[in-house]
Design a protein around this motif. Structure first.
Motif, PDB file in Angstrom:
ATOM      1  N   ILE A 139       4.242  -1.120   3.539  1.00 45.10           N
ATOM      2  CA  ILE A 139       3.761   0.241   3.365  1.00 45.10           C
ATOM      3  C   ILE A 139       4.828   1.050   2.643  1.00 45.10           C
ATOM      4  O   ILE A 139       5.987   1.078   3.055  1.00 45.10           O
ATOM      5  N   VAL A 140       4.433   1.691   1.568  1.00 45.82           N
ATOM      6  CA  VAL A 140       5.339   2.531   0.786  1.00 45.82           C
ATOM      7  C   VAL A 140       5.067   3.989   1.117  1.00 45.82           C
ATOM      8  O   VAL A 140       3.910   4.421   1.170  1.00 45.82           O
ATOM      9  N   ALA A 141       6.139   4.733   1.359  1.00 42.02           N
ATOM     10  CA  ALA A 141       6.026   6.163   1.637  1.00 42.02           C
ATOM     11  C   ALA A 141       6.177   6.952   0.351  1.00 42.02           C
ATOM     12  O   ALA A 141       7.099   6.722  -0.422  1.00 42.02           O
ATOM     13  N   ILE A 152       0.863  -1.174   0.000  1.00 43.72           N
ATOM     14  CA  ILE A 152       0.000   0.000   0.000  1.00 43.72           C
ATOM     15  C   ILE A 152       0.900   1.226   0.000  1.00 43.72           C
ATOM     16  O   ILE A 152       1.755   1.371   0.872  1.00 43.72           O
ATOM     17  N   ASP A 153       0.723   2.083  -0.989  1.00 43.08           N
ATOM     18  CA  ASP A 153       1.480   3.332  -1.103  1.00 43.08           C
ATOM     19  C   ASP A 153       0.575   4.445  -0.587  1.00 43.08           C
ATOM     20  O   ASP A 153      -0.420   4.787  -1.218  1.00 43.08           O
ATOM     21  N   ILE A 154       0.950   5.024   0.565  1.00 44.81           N
ATOM     22  CA  ILE A 154       0.032   5.948   1.239  1.00 44.81           C
ATOM     23  C   ILE A 154      -0.090   7.303   0.539  1.00 44.81           C
ATOM     24  O   ILE A 154      -1.034   8.037   0.792  1.00 44.81           O
ATOM     25  N   GLY A 155       0.835   7.660  -0.344  1.00 44.71           N
ATOM     26  CA  GLY A 155       0.730   8.892  -1.142  1.00 44.71           C
ATOM     27  C   GLY A 155       0.240  10.085  -0.349  1.00 44.71           C
ATOM     28  O   GLY A 155      -0.807  10.647  -0.642  1.00 44.71           O
ATOM     29  N   GLY A 156       1.017  10.495   0.656  1.00 40.39           N
ATOM     30  CA  GLY A 156       0.550  11.485   1.606  1.00 40.39           C
ATOM     31  C   GLY A 156       0.547  12.927   1.129  1.00 40.39           C
ATOM     32  O   GLY A 156       1.089  13.274   0.076  1.00 40.39           O
ATOM     33  N   PHE A 157      -0.052  13.770   1.949  1.00 38.53           N
ATOM     34  CA  PHE A 157      -0.130  15.210   1.679  1.00 38.53           C
ATOM     35  C   PHE A 157       1.216  15.865   1.959  1.00 38.53           C
ATOM     36  O   PHE A 157       1.893  15.542   2.921  1.00 38.53           O
ATOM     37  N   GLY A 158       1.581  16.806   1.111  1.00 35.61           N
ATOM     38  CA  GLY A 158       2.827  17.541   1.286  1.00 35.61           C
ATOM     39  C   GLY A 158       3.682  17.568   0.041  1.00 35.61           C
ATOM     40  O   GLY A 158       4.708  18.255  -0.009  1.00 35.61           O
ATOM     41  N   GLY A 159       3.277  16.816  -0.976  1.00 35.48           N
ATOM     42  CA  GLY A 159       3.992  16.814  -2.241  1.00 35.48           C
ATOM     43  C   GLY A 159       3.206  17.553  -3.311  1.00 35.48           C
ATOM     44  O   GLY A 159       2.564  18.565  -3.027  1.00 35.48           O
TER      45      GLY A 159
END
Length: 352
Positions: free
Chosen positions: A254-256, A206-213
């Motif tokens: 988990i992928v960051a 699961i690649d969480i694809g977070g906020f901040g990019g």
């Protein structure tokens, strides 16, 4: 506007809107280790994301394709970077080529320039099993990303408005295709609630694809006559999302990704529990600003810096980062605290 024109516009707007430092990584400080008891030559950067064995913990995350010669040229350079530095690489959404075969070359160029590398295909959660299989075949993919982009679609003037049965389609695709499936967010982060549901499926990661990019709400808002500005700051910061995901899916890789810009961000991701790190906007910016050769050099320097950081922390591999003491502060600490995720545990002294 055609899909190909929209893809080219997305690249232009991604470069102009840039990235911010809202990932939460700046709220993390490592506890210095004065006696690391290690030599730099002992350090190995090889890693595994589920079934995938990788020579680097970094991969070039999904960016583009389906925009004719413009995105074909970008993908060619990204594939060369991957080939020269040992990075895995993901293509952008292949739905463009599935719907318009003339766009296939803008994706196939990645496999041609990187014949022996690890390449991820990419489709949306609206895709069918047949479309997933076509995406894999198109580039001889080693894994398949299924992207979730609800906020982008809602903000996009011509975007989707129906997100029913996405989980069921993900489940059917995962059970049907022959390669690992990675479900990824596209810049708004994954909550513990979403990851808990996804962990019921036998996913590769699961690649969480977070906020901040790269902020696709801001990108799509620039294409609207009436802006949906309430989505501009919507999302879960990348660092917080890693912890949320690991709290409910400890055995799922988990992928960051989402605003990762340097070696320190990467190593902090692993300390929080990530198994890999995706970079997209930063690599694209380097490529457009400095050119191919300098970007290759930059990736090699990131690898070197990762070894220095591991040495300073007394760890021979990134897989050993799970017990490195660090102090969390600021908004990241607050987020994890109010979500009941015990941020103090990352700072506790090991008395053994």
């Amino acid at each position: 506007m055609t899909r190909a024109q929209r893809k080219k516009e997305h690249i232009k707007l991604a470069l102009s809107t840039g990235q911010n430092r809202a990932t939460g990584f700046d709220d993390i400080a490592f506890v210095h280790q004065s006696l690391p008891n290690i030599a730099l030559e002992e350090i190995n950067l090889q890693t595994k994301i589920g079934e995938l064995s990788l020579s680097s913990p970094i991969f070039i995350n999904a960016m583009t394709g389906g925009g004719g010669t413009a995105t074909e040229s970008i993908n060619r350079d990204l594939a060369i970077i991957a080939n020269e530095t040992g990075l895995a690489i993901a293509v952008g959404s292949q739905m463009s080529a599935i719907k318009d075969p003339a766009e296939k070359e803008s994706y196939r160029i990645v496999r041609r320039e990187n014949p022996n590398g690890v390449v991820f295909g990419n489709i949306g959660s609206e895709a069918t099993i047949a479309q997933a299989e076509e995406a894999i075949s198109m580039i001889d993919a080693n894994a398949l990303q299924i992207h979730l982009n609800v906020i982008q679609e809602l903000t996009m003037p011509e975007g989707d408005r129906d997100f029913r049965d996405a989980f069921e389609r993900i489940q059917m695709i995962t059970e049907s295709v022959s390669v690992p499936v990675i479900v990824k967010e596209t810049g708004f982060g994954m909550s513990a609630e979403a990851v808990k549901l996804l962990s019921q499926v036998n996913l590769g990661a699961i690649d969480i694809g977070g906020f901040g990019g790269t902020n696709f709400a801001k990108i799509e808002n620039k294409r609207r006559s009436r802006m949906l500005s309430y989505f501009d700051n919507w999302g879960i910061p990348t660092a917080a999302s890693i912890v949320e995901a690991k709290s409910v899916a400890p055995h799922t890789p988990i992928v960051a990704s989402g605003g990762i810009q340097n070696s320190l961000d990467i190593i902090k991701s692993f300390a929080l529990g990530a198994a890999g790190a995706g970079m997209a906007g930063y690599v694209l910016k380097c490529l457009q600003k400095d050119g191919l050769e300098k970007t290759i050099h930059e990736v090699k320097e990131i690898h070197e810096d990762l070894k220095y950081l591991l040495c300073a922390l007394g760890k021979k591999s990134l897989q050993e980062m799970g017990n490195v003491p660090m102090v969390l502060s600021g908004e990241l600490y607050h987020w994890l605290h109010v979500r009941g995720l015990n941020p103090e545990r990352f700072s506790e002294i090991n008395h053994s």
